[in-house]
Design a protein around this motif. Structure first.
Motif, mmCIF file in Angstrom:
data_model
loop_
_atom_site.group_PDB
_atom_site.id
_atom_site.type_symbol
_atom_site.label_atom_id
_atom_site.label_comp_id
_atom_site.label_asym_id
_atom_site.label_seq_id
_atom_site.Cartn_x
_atom_site.Cartn_y
_atom_site.Cartn_z
ATOM 1 N N VAL A 23 8.297 9.249 3.694
ATOM 2 C CA VAL A 23 7.815 8.625 2.463
ATOM 3 C C VAL A 23 6.435 9.184 2.154
ATOM 4 C CG1 VAL A 23 7.168 6.466 1.328
ATOM 5 C CG2 VAL A 23 9.148 6.517 2.869
ATOM 6 N N ALA A 24 6.288 9.700 0.948
ATOM 7 C CA ALA A 24 4.980 10.145 0.459
ATOM 8 C C ALA A 24 4.234 8.894 0.005
ATOM 9 C CB ALA A 24 5.148 11.130 -0.683
ATOM 10 N N HIS A 25 3.481 8.314 0.924
ATOM 11 C CA HIS A 25 2.903 6.982 0.686
ATOM 12 C C HIS A 25 1.976 6.927 -0.511
ATOM 13 C CE1 HIS A 25 -0.969 8.123 2.441
ATOM 14 N NE2 HIS A 25 -0.269 8.730 3.395
ATOM 15 N N ASP A 26 1.293 8.019 -0.823
ATOM 16 C CA ASP A 26 0.379 7.999 -1.968
ATOM 17 C C ASP A 26 1.089 8.330 -3.275
ATOM 18 O OD1 ASP A 26 0.803 10.654 -1.262
ATOM 19 O OD2 ASP A 26 -1.286 11.249 -1.514
ATOM 20 N N ALA A 27 2.385 8.600 -3.203
ATOM 21 C CA ALA A 27 3.189 8.862 -4.390
ATOM 22 C C ALA A 27 4.106 7.675 -4.687
ATOM 23 C CB ALA A 27 3.996 10.141 -4.202
ATOM 24 N N CYS A 28 3.700 6.506 -4.217
ATOM 25 C CA CYS A 28 4.427 5.257 -4.448
ATOM 26 C C CYS A 28 3.430 4.210 -4.933
ATOM 27 C CB CYS A 28 5.086 4.752 -3.161
ATOM 28 S SG CYS A 28 6.292 5.879 -2.433
ATOM 29 N N ALA A 29 3.928 3.199 -5.636
ATOM 30 C CA ALA A 29 3.056 2.132 -6.133
ATOM 31 C C ALA A 29 3.803 0.806 -6.101
ATOM 32 C CB ALA A 29 2.579 2.439 -7.549
ATOM 33 N N ALA A 30 3.027 -0.268 -6.057
ATOM 34 C CA ALA A 30 3.589 -1.616 -5.976
ATOM 35 C C ALA A 30 2.901 -2.534 -6.987
ATOM 36 C CB ALA A 30 3.403 -2.174 -4.563
ATOM 37 N N PRO A 31 3.528 -3.675 -7.280
ATOM 38 C CA PRO A 31 2.905 -4.654 -8.169
ATOM 39 C C PRO A 31 2.108 -5.684 -7.372
ATOM 40 C CG PRO A 31 5.131 -5.349 -7.709
ATOM 41 C CD PRO A 31 4.923 -4.041 -6.966
ATOM 42 N N ASP A 32 1.276 -6.428 -8.066
ATOM 43 C CA ASP A 32 0.721 -7.650 -7.490
ATOM 44 C C ASP A 32 1.889 -8.617 -7.356
ATOM 45 O OD1 ASP A 32 -1.958 -6.715 -7.616
ATOM 46 O OD2 ASP A 32 -2.203 -7.493 -9.647
ATOM 47 N N LEU A 33 1.936 -9.369 -6.269
ATOM 48 C CA LEU A 33 2.975 -10.373 -6.060
ATOM 49 C C LEU A 33 2.329 -11.708 -5.700
ATOM 50 C CD1 LEU A 33 5.637 -8.342 -4.005
ATOM 51 C CD2 LEU A 33 5.699 -8.932 -6.432
ATOM 52 N N ALA A 34 3.135 -12.738 -5.592
ATOM 53 C CA ALA A 34 2.643 -14.048 -5.171
ATOM 54 C C ALA A 34 3.677 -14.677 -4.258
ATOM 55 C CB ALA A 34 2.393 -14.944 -6.375
ATOM 56 N N PHE A 35 3.177 -15.456 -3.306
ATOM 57 C CA PHE A 35 4.059 -16.193 -2.406
ATOM 58 C C PHE A 35 3.347 -17.464 -1.972
ATOM 59 C CE2 PHE A 35 5.425 -17.332 1.904
ATOM 60 C CZ PHE A 35 6.765 -17.596 1.644
ATOM 61 N N GLY A 36 4.027 -18.583 -2.079
ATOM 62 C CA GLY A 36 3.461 -19.855 -1.637
ATOM 63 C C GLY A 36 2.119 -20.171 -2.276
ATOM 64 N N GLY A 37 1.954 -19.792 -3.523
ATOM 65 C CA GLY A 37 0.704 -20.055 -4.215
ATOM 66 C C GLY A 37 -0.406 -19.071 -3.896
ATOM 67 N N THR A 38 -0.111 -18.062 -3.099
ATOM 68 C CA THR A 38 -1.111 -17.052 -2.738
ATOM 69 C C THR A 38 -0.815 -15.761 -3.490
ATOM 70 O OG1 THR A 38 -1.353 -17.981 -0.525
ATOM 71 C CG2 THR A 38 -2.081 -15.704 -0.840
ATOM 72 N N LYS A 39 -1.813 -15.236 -4.190
ATOM 73 C CA LYS A 39 -1.662 -13.953 -4.860
ATOM 74 C C LYS A 39 -1.845 -12.848 -3.820
ATOM 75 C CE LYS A 39 -3.486 -10.949 -8.376
ATOM 76 N NZ LYS A 39 -4.513 -10.637 -9.344
ATOM 77 N N VAL A 40 -0.923 -11.895 -3.822
ATOM 78 C CA VAL A 40 -0.992 -10.767 -2.912
ATOM 79 C C VAL A 40 -1.256 -9.514 -3.769
ATOM 80 C CG1 VAL A 40 0.171 -9.468 -1.095
ATOM 81 C CG2 VAL A 40 0.711 -11.897 -1.427
ATOM 82 N N PRO A 41 -2.453 -8.941 -3.671
ATOM 83 C CA PRO A 41 -2.775 -7.768 -4.484
ATOM 84 C C PRO A 41 -1.833 -6.599 -4.193
ATOM 85 C CG PRO A 41 -4.750 -8.690 -3.481
ATOM 86 C CD PRO A 41 -3.572 -9.372 -2.840
ATOM 87 N N GLY A 42 -1.558 -5.822 -5.232
ATOM 88 C CA GLY A 42 -0.631 -4.705 -5.127
ATOM 89 C C GLY A 42 -0.953 -3.725 -4.013
ATOM 90 N N ALA A 43 -2.237 -3.477 -3.786
ATOM 91 C CA ALA A 43 -2.611 -2.552 -2.704
ATOM 92 C C ALA A 43 -2.176 -3.106 -1.344
ATOM 93 C CB ALA A 43 -4.114 -2.297 -2.715
ATOM 94 N N GLN A 44 -2.265 -4.414 -1.173
ATOM 95 C CA GLN A 44 -1.823 -5.025 0.081
ATOM 96 C C GLN A 44 -0.298 -5.051 0.169
ATOM 97 O OE1 GLN A 44 -3.766 -8.806 0.580
ATOM 98 N NE2 GLN A 44 -5.799 -7.876 0.697
ATOM 99 N N VAL A 45 0.366 -5.302 -0.956
ATOM 100 C CA VAL A 45 1.827 -5.257 -0.982
ATOM 101 C C VAL A 45 2.289 -3.861 -0.546
ATOM 102 C CG1 VAL A 45 3.872 -5.338 -2.477
ATOM 103 C CG2 VAL A 45 2.042 -7.033 -2.776
ATOM 104 N N HIS A 46 1.691 -2.845 -1.169
ATOM 105 C CA HIS A 46 2.040 -1.455 -0.851
ATOM 106 C C HIS A 46 1.806 -1.167 0.636
ATOM 107 C CE1 HIS A 46 2.436 2.873 -1.288
ATOM 108 N NE2 HIS A 46 1.262 3.010 -0.712
ATOM 109 N N ALA A 47 0.646 -1.549 1.133
ATOM 110 C CA ALA A 47 0.313 -1.283 2.540
ATOM 111 C C ALA A 47 1.286 -1.977 3.479
ATOM 112 C CB ALA A 47 -1.126 -1.721 2.833
ATOM 113 N N ALA A 48 1.646 -3.202 3.179
ATOM 114 C CA ALA A 48 2.572 -3.941 4.044
ATOM 115 C C ALA A 48 3.946 -3.274 4.075
ATOM 116 C CB ALA A 48 2.694 -5.386 3.575
ATOM 117 N N PHE A 49 4.429 -2.846 2.921
ATOM 118 C CA PHE A 49 5.746 -2.204 2.889
ATOM 119 C C PHE A 49 5.716 -0.828 3.535
ATOM 120 C CE2 PHE A 49 6.910 -5.736 0.339
ATOM 121 C CZ PHE A 49 8.279 -5.868 0.537
ATOM 122 N N MET A 50 4.640 -0.090 3.344
ATOM 123 C CA MET A 50 4.544 1.216 4.005
ATOM 124 C C MET A 50 4.489 1.029 5.528
ATOM 125 S SD MET A 50 4.771 3.610 1.742
ATOM 126 C CE MET A 50 5.841 2.555 0.739
ATOM 127 N N ALA A 51 3.714 0.051 5.977
ATOM 128 C CA ALA A 51 3.617 -0.214 7.413
ATOM 129 C C ALA A 51 4.987 -0.572 7.986
ATOM 130 C CB ALA A 51 2.611 -1.334 7.680
#
Length: 191
Positions: free
Chosen positions: A141-169
């Motif tokens: 996976v070309a990790h820098d050639a992928c992008a993610a949205p901001d998401l939310a779960f359980g009332g917590t906003k998860v910024p897109g950069a963190q979403v991306h990092a979690a899925f890449m990890a």
């Protein structure tokens, strides 16, 4: 080894002004465009994937809208296969597997490896990479050639950069190798 560049869903709705903008989509598309240019320069195989959400309540990538179109930075050229899908997993209900087999038949003694770029890290990239690995493909996976949205779960906003990092990890923990676009291109020229 035959390395196929698989560009997934880099479509207009994911960019500023679209119906579902992601975090840093332009930077991801530019990295994917560098990969695409490198593959084209070498005459290496490329497969494009386009998501079409054909439902009355579709929030984005609806047929007939500007947002469904592939971004000009990575638009297919004549002769490059385009797989149209309706599900996050690009193998599900499409001819992607047949396209990859046909590419593999050109060099039957070499395994096919997939290099994946696209959108969204948290949905179609994740689903397709996992499916590819389950089918026995080696995936990078070309990790820098992928992008993610901001998401939310359980009332917590998860910024897109963190979403991306979690899925890449998660993908890098058993499903794929991870590398930047420029690193992938350098490795291709060294071989």
């Amino acid at each position: 080894m035959t390395r196929v560049l698989l560009i997934i869903d880099i479509q207009q709705d994911y960019f500023p002004g679209g119906r579902h903008p992601l975090v840093e989509p332009v930077a991801a598309a530019e990295a994917a465009a560098r990969l695409l240019a490198g593959w084209r320069e070498r005459g290496a195989p490329v497969v494009h994937v386009q998501h079409v959400w054909d439902a009355p309540d579709a929030a984005f990538v609806q047929p007939g809208t500007p947002g469904v179109e592939i971004h000009p930075l990575v638009a297919p050229q004549a002769g490059e296969p385009l797989v149209v899908k309706a599900q996050p997993n690009a193998f599900l209900g499409t001819d992607l597997q047949a396209q990859l087999r046909a590419i593999g038949e050109r060099s039957p003694d070499e395994p096919v490896e997939l290099v994946v770029a696209g959108m969204m890290s948290s949905m179609c990239i994740d689903a397709t990479v996992r499916a590819a690995a389950d089918q026995g493909y080696t995936v990078t996976v070309a990790h820098d050639a992928c992008a993610a949205p901001d998401l939310a779960f359980g009332g917590t906003k998860v910024p897109g950069a963190q979403v991306h990092a979690a899925f890449m990890a998660a993908l890098g923990d058993g499903y794929a190798s991870l590398a930047g676009a420029d690193e992938i291109l350098l490795a291709r020229t060294a071989v």
